[in-house]
Design a protein around this motif. Structure first.
Motif, PDB file in Angstrom:
ATOM      1  N   ARG A  86       0.835  -1.201   0.000  1.00 59.85           N
ATOM      2  CA  ARG A  86       0.000   0.000   0.000  1.00 59.85           C
ATOM      3  C   ARG A  86       0.869   1.250   0.000  1.00 59.85           C
ATOM      4  O   ARG A  86       2.058   1.212   0.342  1.00 59.85           O
ATOM      5  N   ILE A  87       0.240   2.374  -0.366  1.00 57.86           N
ATOM      6  CA  ILE A  87       0.905   3.670  -0.371  1.00 57.86           C
ATOM      7  C   ILE A  87       0.055   4.643   0.437  1.00 57.86           C
ATOM      8  O   ILE A  87      -1.149   4.781   0.197  1.00 57.86           O
ATOM      9  N   ALA A  88       0.677   5.294   1.415  1.00 59.75           N
ATOM     10  CA  ALA A  88       0.031   6.401   2.113  1.00 59.75           C
ATOM     11  C   ALA A  88       0.444   7.696   1.417  1.00 59.75           C
ATOM     12  O   ALA A  88       1.566   7.819   0.923  1.00 59.75           O
ATOM     13  N   ARG A  91      -3.663  14.063   0.210  1.00 63.86           N
ATOM     14  CA  ARG A  91      -4.493  14.733  -0.807  1.00 63.86           C
ATOM     15  C   ARG A  91      -4.863  16.101  -0.243  1.00 63.86           C
ATOM     16  O   ARG A  91      -5.553  16.191   0.776  1.00 63.86           O
ATOM     17  N   ARG A  92      -4.354  17.105  -0.890  1.00 68.75           N
ATOM     18  CA  ARG A  92      -4.549  18.450  -0.370  1.00 68.75           C
ATOM     19  C   ARG A  92      -6.047  18.759  -0.246  1.00 68.75           C
ATOM     20  O   ARG A  92      -6.837  18.484  -1.140  1.00 68.75           O
ATOM     21  N   GLY A  93      -6.398  19.356   0.907  1.00 66.03           N
ATOM     22  CA  GLY A  93      -7.791  19.684   1.157  1.00 66.03           C
ATOM     23  C   GLY A  93      -8.606  18.520   1.679  1.00 66.03           C
ATOM     24  O   GLY A  93      -9.765  18.697   2.046  1.00 66.03           O
ATOM     25  N   VAL A  94      -8.023  17.343   1.710  1.00 69.52           N
ATOM     26  CA  VAL A  94      -8.757  16.160   2.195  1.00 69.52           C
ATOM     27  C   VAL A  94      -8.075  15.568   3.411  1.00 69.52           C
ATOM     28  O   VAL A  94      -8.679  15.309   4.442  1.00 69.52           O
ATOM     29  N   GLY A  95      -6.768  15.347   3.303  1.00 64.60           N
ATOM     30  CA  GLY A  95      -6.026  14.748   4.404  1.00 64.60           C
ATOM     31  C   GLY A  95      -5.188  13.584   3.929  1.00 64.60           C
ATOM     32  O   GLY A  95      -4.813  13.497   2.758  1.00 64.60           O
ATOM     33  N   ILE A  96      -4.896  12.674   4.841  1.00 59.78           N
ATOM     34  CA  ILE A  96      -4.028  11.535   4.531  1.00 59.78           C
ATOM     35  C   ILE A  96      -4.881  10.367   4.065  1.00 59.78           C
ATOM     36  O   ILE A  96      -5.859   9.985   4.709  1.00 59.78           O
ATOM     37  N   GLN A  97      -4.476   9.780   2.948  1.00 62.19           N
ATOM     38  CA  GLN A  97      -5.172   8.657   2.337  1.00 62.19           C
ATOM     39  C   GLN A  97      -4.231   7.449   2.272  1.00 62.19           C
ATOM     40  O   GLN A  97      -3.016   7.574   2.461  1.00 62.19           O
ATOM     41  N   SER A  98      -4.797   6.308   1.969  1.00 58.79           N
ATOM     42  CA  SER A  98      -4.020   5.089   1.738  1.00 58.79           C
ATOM     43  C   SER A  98      -4.690   4.307   0.620  1.00 58.79           C
ATOM     44  O   SER A  98      -5.918   4.279   0.525  1.00 58.79           O
ATOM     45  N   ALA A  99      -3.857   3.687  -0.228  1.00 60.31           N
ATOM     46  CA  ALA A  99      -4.400   2.920  -1.352  1.00 60.31           C
ATOM     47  C   ALA A  99      -3.479   1.752  -1.653  1.00 60.31           C
ATOM     48  O   ALA A  99      -2.303   1.732  -1.252  1.00 60.31           O
ATOM     49  N   ASN A 100      -4.016   0.763  -2.344  1.00 56.31           N
ATOM     50  CA  ASN A 100      -3.185  -0.330  -2.835  1.00 56.31           C
ATOM     51  C   ASN A 100      -2.159   0.206  -3.821  1.00 56.31           C
ATOM     52  O   ASN A 100      -2.273   1.328  -4.315  1.00 56.31           O
ATOM     53  N   ALA A 101      -1.178  -0.608  -4.140  1.00 50.57           N
ATOM     54  CA  ALA A 101      -0.104  -0.186  -5.031  1.00 50.57           C
ATOM     55  C   ALA A 101      -0.609   0.183  -6.416  1.00 50.57           C
ATOM     56  O   ALA A 101       0.067   0.909  -7.143  1.00 50.57           O
ATOM     57  N   ASP A 102      -1.788  -0.293  -6.778  1.00 49.16           N
ATOM     58  CA  ASP A 102      -2.357   0.065  -8.078  1.00 49.16           C
ATOM     59  C   ASP A 102      -3.405   1.158  -7.963  1.00 49.16           C
ATOM     60  O   ASP A 102      -4.113   1.461  -8.924  1.00 49.16           O
ATOM     61  N   GLY A 103      -3.558   1.751  -6.778  1.00 44.58           N
ATOM     62  CA  GLY A 103      -4.496   2.843  -6.583  1.00 44.58           C
ATOM     63  C   GLY A 103      -5.877   2.417  -6.138  1.00 44.58           C
ATOM     64  O   GLY A 103      -6.713   3.277  -5.812  1.00 44.58           O
ATOM     65  N   THR A 104      -6.148   1.124  -6.084  1.00 44.13           N
ATOM     66  CA  THR A 104      -7.470   0.654  -5.679  1.00 44.13           C
ATOM     67  C   THR A 104      -7.596   0.653  -4.154  1.00 44.13           C
ATOM     68  O   THR A 104      -6.621   0.802  -3.429  1.00 44.13           O
TER      69      THR A 104
END
Length: 938
Positions: A86-88, A91-104
Motif C-alpha cells: 500500500r501507499i500512504a 491529498r490536499r484539502g482532504v487529508g491523509i489517504q491510503s491505497a493499494n499499489a495500483d491505486g485501488t
C-alpha cells in the motif's frame, strides 16, 4: 534492472566508506534479504494528469498513474508500507489517504480538509503511521485510532522512522529566543517527549537508513539561496555530515545500496537561477553513479517529485508453535534485541518450527540454506519467479517453505541462519537469532465421565473411550504449555450418573463445583475439572464453562462427546470451554457462528485467526481464514485454530482463572463452608440445598461487595460474603430465570446462623442445631471389585442429613469424591477405578451448619476384578463404541487380543460374553445389554 543500476551496485560495494577517513563504514544492508521494487512519486505526465505515479527503475519503464485527483486536490508525499502493498499519501484539502499499489481500495486515514496533515510515514512494523499535524508529529494506528503526539513544534520538512520503530527524526527548534535555531532531532515514539540532537540544521527531508546507522537529509550550500544538497548524517551525531551532491527529497532503496532523489533544476525563464526539485534520479549510497530516471523539466509537460522506493520483502523467518505474526528480518531482529521474544513469545518445551521463506525473484535462483545452533538443518533450494513470501508461508502451489522442527529449551538460546547464492557464493543472509523462551506453569486437567440415562429402562450411556485418549489433542496444539506440562488425566473415581439428560446446565456445573471444592480438603493438584457427557446428554448444548466473569470459580466445565461424528469437534469443545475459564471471551461478530458476548475484548473486524497458523505435530499449514478458537464455527472441527490475540491472552494469564480481582495466595489451614443452592433472577426465592464445613489451605475467591446476592453470617463475627449471579444463558447470553451455584466461603468462628440475602430480603437460612451428627463407619477389611460402604449416623435434633464420601489414595494428601449430597447411609461402587494400593475413606455428615467428619483405614485395595460383560475392548467400562469395536473385529479388522482387568489370562479382543471365544454369542451379548439384561461374567 537497467544495466546502469547493476553497475551502480558494483561501485557501491567497492566504496571504502561513506564518511570521512577514520569514521565507521556502512554495514551490508543486503544482510536482511530485502529487495528493491518500484518507485512511486508525485507529479504529472501531461499537464492535465496530476496525481501519484508508479514506475520501474529503468529509463525504458513506462510510468503508470495510480491516483486521479481533481485539481487543485493534488496528491503528494507518497510512502510505501513495509510490505510494499500500500501507499500512504496526502491529498490536499482532504487529508491523509491510503491505497493499494495500483491505486485501488483507497481509504481515508486522518485529517479533514486540513492541509496541516502531511508527510505520512509508515512505521517499520506496519502497525502504525506517523504524520505531521500542523507543527506536531502524531502517531496512530493506520485507521487513525490510538493517536498520540510525539513532538511539537517541528519544522514541516519531512519525518523519518528509525528502523526499530523507537524514534522519529525531524527538524525542530533548538532555541526560540532571541531567534529560533533549528537542528535535526530524534524523538522517542512512546509519547515520553524524550529527544536527542543529531546534527545542526542539515537534515531537512530526513530518511533513516535500513540498518539504522545513517540519516539522509538536505541542506543549503553557500552562494545559493535555492540550491539544495543531500547529506549523509551519522544517526548518533558522532561524525560530520558528508555532502553527496545536489538534490532534494532523498529516500533509501530498501536494500540500503542506493538513493532515489529529486534533482534540483533551474526553473527560471531567465535571470538569476531558481533551483527547485524536479525530475527523479538515482545514485549509489556514496553519491556516485548518478543517472536520470525521469526527464523532469527537459520535457516541459513533465514534473516529478517526492520519490519513494517500494520494499519487496526478501528472506523472512518466523518461529512458531501454533501461530505467529510475520515480520521482516529487520523487524524480527529488533524485537529479539529488545526482549528476546518475537511478537508471539516462544514457550520452552513446546514443539516448535523455524520457518524460512525465500523472497521474490525475477529469475530462477539457487540457494544454500544452513541453520545451526539450537535449530539445525541444511538445504539446497531452487527458487522460481512467481512466489511471494506470503504464498510460501501459506504453502501455495509450487511455493514451498523451509521448515526446521525443534523443541525450545528454557532460557536464552541461539540459532544461526546463513543463506548463500549458489551462483556466486554471495551471502544473502547471515543472521544470528537469540531468543528467550518463556517458562509456563504446569497445567493439569482432570476429567470425569458422566453417564446419562437417555431412555427410561435402558442402562445409562457413557461417553466413548475418545475422552480417555484424543480429547486433549487440540488443546495441546493450541495452548502455550510445554508438551510434558499440559497434563490430562482421568479422575480416579467412579463416573457420575444422571437420571436423565441435562435440563439446567447450571445444576450440573454446581454439582461439579461441589466436588471440586470438597477436594480442597487436600492438596490442590489440578487446575481444571472437566465432566464428559455422552452424545445427547445435554440437548442443544456442546458444553458449558464456569468462568469468573459469569460470577463463578473458573475451575469446572462440562463437554459433550460428539466424537463419533467429528472427533475434532469434541476436541474444540474441551479447549473452548477451558479457554473461557481462563478468561477468553467470544468474538461477538456475525462470522463467529453465533458466539456472542457483548463484553468481548476481541480487537479485529472479523473472527478469523488473522495470521497463517501452523500445526507442528501434523507439520501442516493452517490457513488464516480459519476461525478463532473462541467461535462456535464447528463442526467440522477443522474450521478452527487460534489467533495471536487469543494465544497471548492464555500466555499472559498463566493458566489461572482471570477476573477483575486478585486471588489470594495459599495460606494456613482455615475453616470453610461449602454451600450449594439456587436462586431466582427476580430475587423472589432461593434455596440452600447442602452445606459442608471443611478445613482447607486453598484460597477461596474473595467477596464481591457489589454482588446481587449475599450470605450473612451471624452468631460469631458478623460478616457478609457477596457474590454475583449473572442469570445468563451460556450460549445465547439470553436471560435465564434460575441459576444454581456452589461456593466455598471462609467460616467465621462461632457462626450459628447463615442467611441468603437479596438486598434486604432474606430468602433462605441455615440454623446451627444443638448437636452435631454422630457418625460410625462399618469398616470393610479390604476393597475389591464391587463394594458397598455403609455407615450409621444420627442427629439428635432430627434434622435431615446429607453425606459426602471421599477417599484418599495417598494417606490423606489428596481427597477425591466418591459420592456427594447423599441421603442414604450406603454407597456401592466399583473399586477397580480407584487409585492406590491402600486407601483412606472419609465420610462427611452434615445437618446444615454442623458437619461431622470421620476417617477410616488404611484399607487394602485389590485391583483384580472380573471383566464386565459386554466390555468388548477391555477398557473397564461398557460404552457406545464397544458395539463398533465388536463389529470391526468380526469383520477381521482388529484380530489382536487384550488383557483382563487386573491379573489373569489374556482374553480375546471382542469377547463380549466372556466365554473365551469370539462367536455369535458376542453379538447377542451386545443386544442383550441394550435390553437391560444384567451385566457380569459367569
Amino acid at each position: 534492472m537497467h544495466r546502469a543500476c547493476l553497475l551502480l551496485i558494483a561501485v557501491c560495494a567497492a566504496t571504502a566508506g561513506l564518511l570521512a577517513t577514520g569514521e565507521r563504514p556502512a554495514t551490508t544492508h543486503a544482510a536482511y534479504g530485502g529487495a528493491n521494487g518500484k518507485i512511486a512519486y508525485a507529479g504529472y505526465v501531461g499537464l492535465d494528469n496530476p496525481g501519484l505515479w508508479v514506475r520501474g527503475t529503468t529509463v525504458v519503464d513506462e510510468p503508470v498513474q495510480i491516483t486521479h485527483p481533481t485539481d487543485p486536490n493534488t496528491d503528494h508525499y507518497p510512502d510505501w508500507s513495509p510490505d510494499g502493498k500500500r501507499i500512504a499519501f496526502v491529498r490536499r484539502g482532504v487529508g491523509i489517504q491510503s491505497a493499494n499499489a495500483d491505486g485501488t481500495d483507497e481509504i481515508h486515514l486522518a485529517g479533514v480538509n486540513d492541509d496541516g496533515y502531511t508527510y505520512p510515514r509508515w512505521a517499520p512494523d506496519g502497525a502504525r503511521i506517523a504524520y505531521v499535524d500542523s507543527s506536531s508529529i502524531v502517531v496512530s494506528k493506520p485507521d487513525g485510532s490510538d493517536k498520540h503526539t510525539v513532538a511539537s513544534p517541528v519544522e514541516t520538512t519531512g519525518i523519518a522512522w528509525s528502523p526499530d520503530g523507537t524514534e522519529i527524526a525531524a527538524i525542530a527548534a533548538e532555541e526560540f529566543f532571541p531567534d529560533p535555531i533549528f537542528a535535526l532531532f530524534a524523538f522517542k515514539t512512546d509519547g515520553s517527549g524524550q529527544k536527542r540532537k543529531i546534527s545542526g540544521t542539515t537534515g531537512g527531508w530526513p530518511d533513516w537508513s535500513p540498518d539504522g546507522r545513517f540519516i539522509l537529509g538536505t541542506g543549503g550550500v553557500p552562494g545559493s539561496a535555492t540550491m539544495q544538497h543531500i547529506f549523509l548524517i551519522d544517526a548518533l551525531g558522532s561524525a560530520n555530515p558528508k555532502d553527496l551532491g545536489e538534490g532534494s527529497e532523498p529516500r533509501w532503496s530498501p536494500d540500503g545500496e542506493m538513493i532515489v532523489f529529486a534533482r534540483m533544476e533551474d526553473l527560471a525563464a531567465g535571470g538569476p537561477p531558481i533551483y527547485m526539485p524536479d525530475g527523479i534520479s538515482i545514485m549509489n549510497a556514496d553519491g556516485t553513479g548518478r543517472f536520470k530516471l525521469t526527464p523532469g523539466i527537459e520535457n516541459m509537460n513533465n514534473f516529478e517529485v517526492e520519490p519513494t522506493w517500494q520494499p519487496i520483502p526478501g528472506v523472512q523467518v518466523e518461529f512458531t508453535q501454533a501461530i505467529q505474526q510475520l515480520q521482516t528480518l529487520a523487524e524480527l531482529k529488533t524485537d529479539l534485541d529488545d526482549d528476546g521474544a518475537p511478537p508471539v513469545p516462544i514457550v520452552a518445551g513446546k514443539a516448535a518450527v523455524m520457518r524460512v521463506y525465500m523472497g521474490e525473484v525475477q529469475e530462477t535462483k539457487s540457494y544454500h540454506v544452513e541453520v545451526s545452533g539450537e535449530v539445525s538443518g541444511s538445504d539446497d533450494v531452487t527458487v522460481d519467479p512467481g512466489c511471494t513470501v506470503q504464498e510460501r508461508r501459506e504453502g501455495g502451489p509450487g511455493c514451498p517453505s523451509l521448515d526446521y522442527y525443534f523443541t525450545p529449551p528454557p532460557g536464552n538460546w541461539t540459532t544461526h541462519l546463513v543463506v548463500t547464492d549458489n551462483a556466486d557464493s554471495g551471502v544473502v543472509v547471515d543472521q544470528t537469532f537469540t531468543i528467550t523462551s518463556v517458562d509456563t506453569p504446569r497445567f493439569t486437567v482432570k476429567y470425569l465421565p458422566i453417564c446419562v440415562t437417555l431412555t427410561f429402562g435402558v442402562p445409562p450411556t457413557c461417553p466413548s473411550s475418545f475422552v480417555d485418549t484424543s480429547a486433549p489433542d487440540l488443546m495441546r496444539k493450541l495452548f502455550p504449555a510445554a508438551d510434558d506440562e499440559l497434563v490430562y488425566e482421568k479422575l480416579a473415581i467412579p463416573a457420575m450418573n444422571l437420571d436423565g439428560p441435562v435440563a439446567d446446565a447450571t445444576v450440573l456445573t454446581a454439582d461439579l463445583r461441589l466436588r471440586y471444592e470438597l477436594m480442597s480438603q487436600g492438596n490442590f493438584t489440578f487446575d481444571q475439572l472437566a465432566g464428559w457427557l455422552p452424545s445427547g446428554g445435554a440437548p442443544g448444548l456442546a458444553g458449558r464453562s464456569d468462568p469468573l466473569w459469569l460470577g463463578s470459580t473458573g475451575r469446572v466445565s462440562f463437554e459433550t462427546d460428539t466424537s463419533l461424528g467429528d472427533m475434532l469437534d469434541s476436541e474444540h469443545t474441551l479447549a473452548h470451554e477451558i479457554g473461557h475459564n481462563l478468561g477468553l471471551r467470544h468474538t461477538n461478530l456475525p462470522d463467529g457462528c453465533g458466539a456472542k458476548d457483548a463484553n468481548t475484548g476481541w480487537p479485529h473486524a472479523d473472527s478469523t485467526i488473522q495470521e497463517t497458523g501452523f500445526d507442528v505435530s501434523a507439520q501442516q499449514v493452517v490457513p488464516a481464514t480459519k476461525k478463532d478458537l473462541m467461535t462456535y464455527c464447528t463442526p467440522p472441527g477443522t474450521n478452527v485454530w487460534i489467533s495471536p490475540f487469543t494465544y497471548k491472552q492464555l500466555l499472559e494469564g498463566s493458566f489461572t482463572p482471570q477476573s477483575g480481582h486478585a486471588v489470594p495466595a495459599v495460606g494456613a489451614a482455615a475453616k470453610y463452608l461449602v454451600l450449594k443452592g439456587s436462586a431466582q433472577a427476580d430475587g423472589s426465592a432461593a434455596t440452600i440445598d447442602s452445606a459442608y464445613t471443611i478445613t482447607s489451605t486453598a484460597p477461596a475467591d474473595p467477596t464481591v461487595p457489589q454482588g446481587n446476592y449475599c450470605f450473612h453470617f451471624s452468631g460469631g463475627a458478623e460478616q457478609d460474603y457477596c457474590f454475583t449471579l449473572e442469570f445468563e444463558d451460556h450460549r445465547s447470553h439470553e436471560p435465564i430465570a434460575q441459576e444454581s451455584f456452589t461456593l466455598r466461603i471462609p467460616l467465621p468462628a462461632g457462626t450459628t446462623r447463615v442467611a441468603l440475602m437479596h438486598g434486604t430480603d432474606e430468602l433462605a437460612a441455615l440454623e446451627a442445631s444443638a448437636s452435631a451428627p454422630t457418625l460410625e463407619i462399618a469398616e470393610p477389611s479390604e476393597l475389591s471389585g464391587e463394594e458397598t460402604i455403609t455407615w450409621s449416623s444420627d442427629d439428635g435434633d432430627n434434622a435431615p442429613l446429607k453425606f459426602a464420601v471421599m477417599y484418599s489414595p495417598d494417606n490423606g494428601a489428596t481427597w477425591l469424591p466418591l459420592g456427594v449430597d447423599m441421603t442414604e447411609s450406603e454407597l456401592s461402587l466399583d473399586t477397580s477405578v480407584l487409585a492406590g494400593d491402600e486407601v483412606l475413606i472419609r465420610i462427611l455428615a452434615s445437618d446444615g451448619l454442623n458437619t461431622t467428619a470421620k476417617t477410616t483405614g488404611p484399607l487394602a485395595l485389590s485391583h483384580v476384578t472380573e471383566r464386565i460383560w459386554a466390555d468388548v475392548n477391555c477398557d473397564g467400562g461398557v460404552r457406545e463404541d464397544d458395539a463398533l469395536v465388536l463389529l470391526q473385529h468380526l469383520a477381521d479388522l482388529h484380530p489382536e487380543s487384550c488383557q483382563t482387568i487386573g491379573a489373569g489370562e489374556p482374553v480375546a479382543f471382542g469377547d463380549a460374553d466372556c466365554d473365551g471365544v469370539i462367536g455369535p454369542g458376542d453379538v447377542v451379548a451386545i443386544l442383550a445389554l441394550q435390553a437391560d439384561v444384567p451385566r457380569g461374567c459367569v
